[in-house]
Enzyme design. Structure first.
Site, PDB file in Angstrom:
ATOM      1  N   CYS A  87      43.807  39.983  24.409  1.00  9.58           N
ATOM      2  CA  CYS A  87      45.232  40.118  24.918  1.00  9.58           C
ATOM      3  C   CYS A  87      46.135  40.676  23.814  1.00  9.58           C
ATOM      4  O   CYS A  87      47.325  40.891  23.864  1.00  9.58           O
ATOM      5  CB  CYS A  87      45.504  38.826  25.317  1.00  9.58           C
ATOM      6  SG  CYS A  87      44.413  37.920  26.414  1.00  9.58           S
ATOM      7  N   HIS A 336      52.052  40.905  32.256  1.00 10.13           N
ATOM      8  CA  HIS A 336      51.240  40.781  31.277  1.00 10.13           C
ATOM      9  C   HIS A 336      49.822  41.724  31.484  1.00 10.13           C
ATOM     10  O   HIS A 336      48.666  41.340  31.722  1.00 10.13           O
ATOM     11  CB  HIS A 336      50.652  39.295  30.909  1.00 10.13           C
ATOM     12  CG  HIS A 336      49.641  39.196  29.812  1.00 10.13           C
ATOM     13  ND1 HIS A 336      49.613  39.798  28.408  1.00 10.13           N
ATOM     14  CD2 HIS A 336      48.781  38.360  29.621  1.00 10.13           C
ATOM     15  CE1 HIS A 336      48.713  39.295  27.868  1.00 10.13           C
ATOM     16  NE2 HIS A 336      48.121  38.296  28.318  1.00 10.13           N
TER      17      HIS A 336
END
Lengths: 388, 142
Positions: A87, A336
């Site tokens: 991420c 996200h």
């Protein structure tokens, strides 16, 4: 080492964008940034693109070259590098691009971040995200990615008295900010009650404590700071860049409630920038789950360890607070798309430092910080930016 | 999990079935899962990492209850999972079984038990390994 500035930004809308492909998204973000900076394609020395798992999300690897190709640069043969750090892939792409300009090797660099997650189902997306955790010694035994963060939340509540309501406040705040961001996935406010009553995912975290599955891309244009004014009236200088790593598995660390990767990456960035947490006017932090924002603001030094849960009641991290956090809506409300996140955070900070954030503008913001975490804190990248 | 990786499971059997860790022959620190070298002694530990069987007794450091599970675990929800600190020092992630979910607490004493972990939906292989259960109370024989 040369000083490096950001002279262009571009971002797509975030969300479940069924009608947009990986190629379209990165081309849109990249061309917006290139037009914003007023550069020509032939000036570009290199492209760095963050993507966590195109292989699993769209069945396509080799996305460095693909991004150059789909942006229309194949015939210019510009070097293109795909960067992966789960991420934190986007934040790391920026750091790699930054280092290449700072070193003097490159002058104009395009940094991109992208993820196209909605082409696979929710279960497949969640399992792909879990590959950022330790597959052999966490996931094998049934630990999910939200589950690992939930274990941090349980421990934080036990050790520091953080409450379920304080966790939920993070989602409420970030949704309120997201409602002001035209590119956010969720542009609506939610109530504390809605967050607390949402279906459980991993106790104490519910569905609305978790960031969503998203598609989206973001892009930045870098150049040597001394040349920045040639391209833009409002360049933003990268005054600090830090990166650190830690064990892949949460259980292998002595401290459950501290991400030492954040502590060390922040220390590196603050030292280079010659700044302290008190100097930061606005920050984007990695709130993949509500508990993640609470420990991030502690580990970044914005509040004392254990005090993160009180930051909203104490009017610190709210939009009108002393150090507004996640004005974009954060990962929670803005969305996200994992590889895009680290770049999108910096797009928000640059927007704030340029004074172009409209309804979510932080007054007189001149120094901002972006904090991007990979996995459950096995990687962290921190950048500190200052308006020139 | 990557589908179809049987060798990937087979080679971890000593650890997952019998809690075999490694002890550094240089400083004595104990690791689970096993490491090829000791992060503290590094080159001094190479070739000196010895197998060590762990007692399987420990204490819950933190936990959660999983409600949304990966494919291979969907039939088990809700299930508690914890980080357990073993007596010898290492911490591991494992499910907690043989008790009510609401009885799982930080600080709870637990011990190793050999269980079925998951079934691979692709190969049909059943994977076994460790879970933890509350420590048996000592019987008071008179």
């Amino acid at each position: 080492m040369r000083d490096v500035a950001i002279i262009g930004i571009g971002i797509t809308k975030f969300g479940e964008l069924w009608d947009k492909s990986f190629r379209q998204l990165i081309a849109e973000a990249g061309s917006k940034a290139i037009i914003d900076a007023g550069i020509e394609g032939k000036e570009i020395d290199a492209i760095y693109v963050g993507s966590m798992s195109a292989g699993r999300f769209i069945g396509q690897e080799h996305v460095g070259a693909l991004v150059a190709d789909s942006s229309g640069f194949a015939h210019l043969h510009i070097p293109a590098i795909r960067v992966e750090s789960a991420c934190a892939s986007g934040g790391l792409a920026l750091r790699q691009g930054y280092l290449s300009v700072a070193s003097g090797m490159n002058d104009i660099v395009v940094v991109g971040g992208i993820e196209k997650m909605s082409d696979v189902g929710g279960t497949a997306a969640t399992e792909t995200l879990a590959t950022a955790a330790d597959q052999e010694w966490e996931a094998f035994f049934g630990a999910t990615f939200p589950g690992i963060y939930a274990m941090i939340a349980t421990k934080h509540m036990h050790d520091y008295g953080t409450t379920r309501e304080q966790l939920a406040q993070v989602a409420v705040k970030n949704h309120a900010n997201g409602a002001l961001n035209p590119n956010a996935q969720f542009r609506r406010e939610i109530s504390l009650d809605t967050v607390i009553k949402a279906p459980p995912v991993a106790q104490p975290l519910g569905l609305l404590d978790c960031s969503p599955v998203s598609d989206g891309a973001a892009s930045l244009i870098l150049c040597p700071a001394e040349k920045a004014k040639k391209y833009t009236d409002k360049p933003v200088k990268i005054i600090g860049s830090g990166q650190a790593s830690d064990t892949l598995a949460l259980h292998a660390r002595d401290s459950i409630c501290t991400f030492n990767s954040t502590v060390y990456a922040a220390r590196m960035a603050y030292k280079q920038a010659k700044k302290t947490p008190k100097d930061i006017d606005v920050a984007e932090v990695h709130d993949c789950f509500t508990i993640a924002e609470i420990i991030a603001i502690e580990d970044l030094g914005f509040v004392e360890k254990g005090e993160g849960g009180k930051a909203i009641d104490n009017n610190i991290t709210t939009l009108d607070g002393s150090l507004p956090v996640n004005t974009s809506g954060g990962l929670k409300a803005k969305g996200h798309p994992v590889g895009a996140t680290g770049v999108a955070q910096v797009v928000e900070i640059v927007t704030q430092l340029r004074g172009e954030a409209e309804k979510r503008q932080v007054k007189d913001a001149t120094i901002g910080l972006a904090h991007n975490v990979g996995g459950c804190g096995a990687s962290c990248i921190v950048h500190i930016l200052e308006a020139m | 999990m990557t589908i179809g990786g049987v060798a990937r499971f087979w080679r971890e059997i000593p650890q997952r079935y019998n809690l075999i860790g490694k002890q550094c022959g240089s400083c004595g620190r104990i690791y689970f899962p096993p490491r090829e070298s000791c992060p503290y002694c590094r080159r001094k530990s190479i070739g000196k990492m010895r197998d060590i069987k762990l007692s399987g007794k420990g204490e819950i450091v933190t936990y959660t209850v999983i409600h949304v599970a990966p494919h291979n675990f969907e039939g088990q929800v809700p299930y508690p999972i914890a980080i357990v600190q073993l007596e010898e020092g290492p911490r591991i992630t494992a499910q907690i079984v043989d008790c009510k979910i609401e009885d799982v607490k930080i600080g709870m004493k637990v011990e190793y038990t050999f269980r079925r972990i998951q079934e691979d939906g692709y190969t049909g292989a059943i994977y076994y390994g460790y879970k933890f259960k509350p420590c048996q109370q000592k019987q008071n024989h008179q």
